[in-house]
Design an enzyme around this catalytic site. Structure first.
Site, PDB file in Angstrom:
ATOM      1  CB  SER A  25      -0.879   0.032   1.250  1.00 39.63           C
ATOM      2  OG  SER A  25      -1.822  -1.004   1.207  1.00 39.63           O
ATOM      3  CB  SER A 169     -13.095   0.886   0.539  1.00 39.46           C
ATOM      4  OG  SER A 169     -12.090   0.893  -0.455  1.00 39.46           O
ATOM      5  CG  ASP A 317      -5.258  -6.888   2.096  1.00 43.96           C
ATOM      6  OD1 ASP A 317      -6.362  -7.038   1.535  1.00 43.96           O
ATOM      7  OD2 ASP A 317      -4.563  -5.873   1.960  1.00 43.96           O
ATOM      8  CE  LYS A 344     -10.488  -6.719   0.128  1.00 48.19           C
ATOM      9  NZ  LYS A 344     -10.106  -5.307  -0.043  1.00 48.19           N
ATOM     10  NE  ARG A 389      -2.878  -9.537   0.450  1.00 44.98           N
ATOM     11  CZ  ARG A 389      -1.701  -8.927   0.511  1.00 44.98           C
ATOM     12  NH1 ARG A 389      -0.652  -9.559   0.990  1.00 44.98           N
ATOM     13  NH2 ARG A 389      -1.552  -7.682   0.087  1.00 44.98           N
TER      14      ARG A 389
HETATM   15  C1  S3P Z   1      -5.577  -1.294   0.096  1.00 43.70           C
HETATM   16  C2  S3P Z   1      -6.775  -1.319   0.749  1.00 43.70           C
HETATM   17  C3  S3P Z   1      -7.554  -2.540   0.962  1.00 43.70           C
HETATM   18  C4  S3P Z   1      -6.711  -3.794   0.736  1.00 43.70           C
HETATM   19  C5  S3P Z   1      -5.853  -3.720  -0.473  1.00 43.70           C
HETATM   20  C6  S3P Z   1      -4.923  -2.522  -0.393  1.00 43.70           C
HETATM   21  C7  S3P Z   1      -4.895   0.003  -0.086  1.00 43.70           C
HETATM   22  O1  S3P Z   1      -8.625  -2.542   0.048  1.00 43.70           O
HETATM   23  O2  S3P Z   1      -7.550  -4.931   0.664  1.00 43.70           O
HETATM   24  O3  S3P Z   1      -5.070  -4.888  -0.609  1.00 43.70           O
HETATM   25  O4  S3P Z   1      -3.692   0.011  -0.414  1.00 43.70           O
HETATM   26  O5  S3P Z   1      -5.552   1.026   0.100  1.00 43.70           O
HETATM   27  P1  S3P Z   1     -10.005  -1.797   0.425  1.00 43.70           P
HETATM   28  O6  S3P Z   1      -9.634  -0.476   0.882  1.00 43.70           O
HETATM   29  O7  S3P Z   1     -10.797  -1.741  -0.833  1.00 43.70           O
HETATM   30  O8  S3P Z   1     -10.628  -2.665   1.480  1.00 43.70           O
END
Ligand code: S3P
Length: 439
Positions: A25, A169, A317, A344, A389
């Site tokens: 991220s 999210s 995740d 996902k 994952r």
């Molecule tokens: C992420 C947010 C999450 C996560 C993804 C990475 C991010 O998704 O599942 O792997 O980097 O902002 P959501 O925000 O849609 O839940």
């Protein structure tokens, strides 16, 4: 396309000191924000996984010079209005984060652009960003079901909105904050649950004013960013595989170094600790605006729990590998309020349920969750459905299985954890990789 399957065996107890790659991220956000900042940014710890490389290539295709120098990624920022129209649609591969965040960042540019990706990404829901971006005045459209390819028309005049997010999210919140940089007025996002806050932290580190009051985040449009040094900690989502490996192996004694422990990401540690795992944070420190620690895990007996639904976004995740911990715990672990897992990289409730059943585990699937009753694991053949994952979670399960676990379709592990096969050796696993050609 080349196909990769794994034969995984547990051969030893996880022990020693391991390092896992940089946070996915934060790596995405580092490239995006550095690209539209003024001046040069030196990013250390950048995750060279396929997802973040897709983000990097997208900005290179929009005229940003990005180069590897030693172990740093050097980005020459072009400023907020310096991106150039790409010659072709931007292919973001498997990466939902790239697509949703870029949709926001590109909605306020002067040029047209199309965002596309692989089969999995083109099946994922994009209405969650299309709808609020349209409210801001963006010209953005997906297919008739609101899926990618996303076509974004240039020259739209964005205006800030107050948006109450229907799902917790971070990708949607981040999308709107990035669009908000290009909007007139203030963009205000209300989160229905705790979301990872890396975008806010990095915007602040690069000089933007973003404020948070409780679950409400505000950003004024028209701000510029200033490039600089950006440090990316190790990814707690990758460390989660090592944490569970340690927690389910009675003799384990393992340290995972320099892992990001941002409180919006530590649900995995909270859940494992409530199951009885011995996890300690040592040497806590700050690294580039993010808290970091060395994580020490020792093996022991785990018990099934009812997972607090408020922890779901904080561990979103990590559920595939947490389901493996549940399969090794005494009693039943119950998860609800986790319907997001169905959208996902794969339907993680269905895909994990199928694989765990193949390994002899008692599983009941619900629309928004799962019950898993721990017991002996048998070696089996399981399908990861191309989900990185899921593949790594079943590899960890091999530590407790009575025979090899054969995992189909593991090529996408490179999206988040390049080199997993090597780190797996330190976790007591032997991974034999078979490559071939898929249809
Ligand atoms: C992420 C947010 C999450 C996560 C993804 C990475 C991010 O998704 O599942 O792997 O980097 O902002 P959501 O925000 O849609 O839940």
């Amino acid at each position: 396309m080349s196909r990769v399957d794994w034969d995984v065996r547990g051969v030893a107890s996880p022990a020693g000191v391991v390092r896992v790659p940089g946070d996915k991220s934060i790596s995405h956000r580092a490239v995006m924000l550095a690209a539209i900042a003024e001046g040069r940014s030196d990013i250390s710890g950048f995750l060279e996984g396929e997802d973040c490389l897709a983000t990097m290539r997208a900005f290179q295709a929009m005229g940003v010079s990005i180069a590897r120098r030693g172990d740093q990624l050097v980005v020459d920022g072009v400023g907020r209005d310096g991106l150039q129209p790409p010659a072709e649609p931007l292919d973001l591969g498997n990466s939902g984060t790239s697509m949703r965040l870029l949709a926001g960042l590109l909605a306020g540019q002067a040029f047209d652009v199309t965002l596309t990706g692989d089969d999995s990404l083109r099946r994922r829901p994009m209405k969650r960003v299309i709808d609020p971006l349209r409210l801001m005045g963006a010209a953005i459209a997906g297919d008739d079901q609101g899926r990618a390819p996303l076509r974004i028309g240039g020259g739209a005049r964005l205006a800030g909105i107050h948006y109450d997010m229907p799902v917790a999210s971070a990708q949607v919140a981040s999308c709107l904050l990035l669009a908000g940089l290009y909007a007139s007025g203030e963009t205000v996002v209300t989160e229905p649950g705790v979301c990872r806050d890396h975008t806010e932290r990095m915007l602040q580190a690069l000089g933007a004013a973003v404020t948070r009051t409780g679950n409400v985040v505000r950003l004024a449009g028209g701000q510029s960013l200033q490039g600089g040094a950006i440090e990316v900690p190790a990814d707690i989502s990758s460390a989660a595989f090592a944490l569970v490996a340690g927690a389910i192996s009675p003799d384990a004694d393992l340290v995972i170094e320099a892992v990001g422990i941002n409180p919006t990401r530590t649900g995995v540690m909270q859940i494992l600790r409530s199951m009885g795992a011995a996890i300690e944070c040592r040497n806590e420190r700050m690294c580039g605006g993010e808290p970091v620690a060395d994580l020490h895990v020792r093996g022991g007996a785990l018990s099934g729990i009812d997972i607090d639904p408020e922890l779901v976004p904080l561990a979103i995740d990590e559920f595939p590998v947490l389901f493996v911990a549940a399969a090794c715990a005494a009693g039943t672990t119950r998860l609800r309020g986790a319907a997001e897992l169905r959208v996902k990289e794969s339907d993680r409730l269905a895909v994990m349920a199928a694989g765990l059943r193949a390994m002899g585990v008692a599983v009941t699937e619900f629309e928004d969750g799962i019950d898993i009753t721990g017991g002996p694991l048998t070696g089996a053949r399981v399908d990861s459905h191309g989900d990185h994952r899921v593949a790594m979670a079943f590899a960890i399960a091999a530590l407790r299985a009575d025979g090899p676990v054969v995992i189909d379709d593991c090529a996408n592990v490179a999206t988040s954890f390049p080199g997993f096969e090597t780190v797996a050796g330190q976790l007591g696993l032997e991974v034999a990789v078979r490559t071939g050609t898929s249809a």
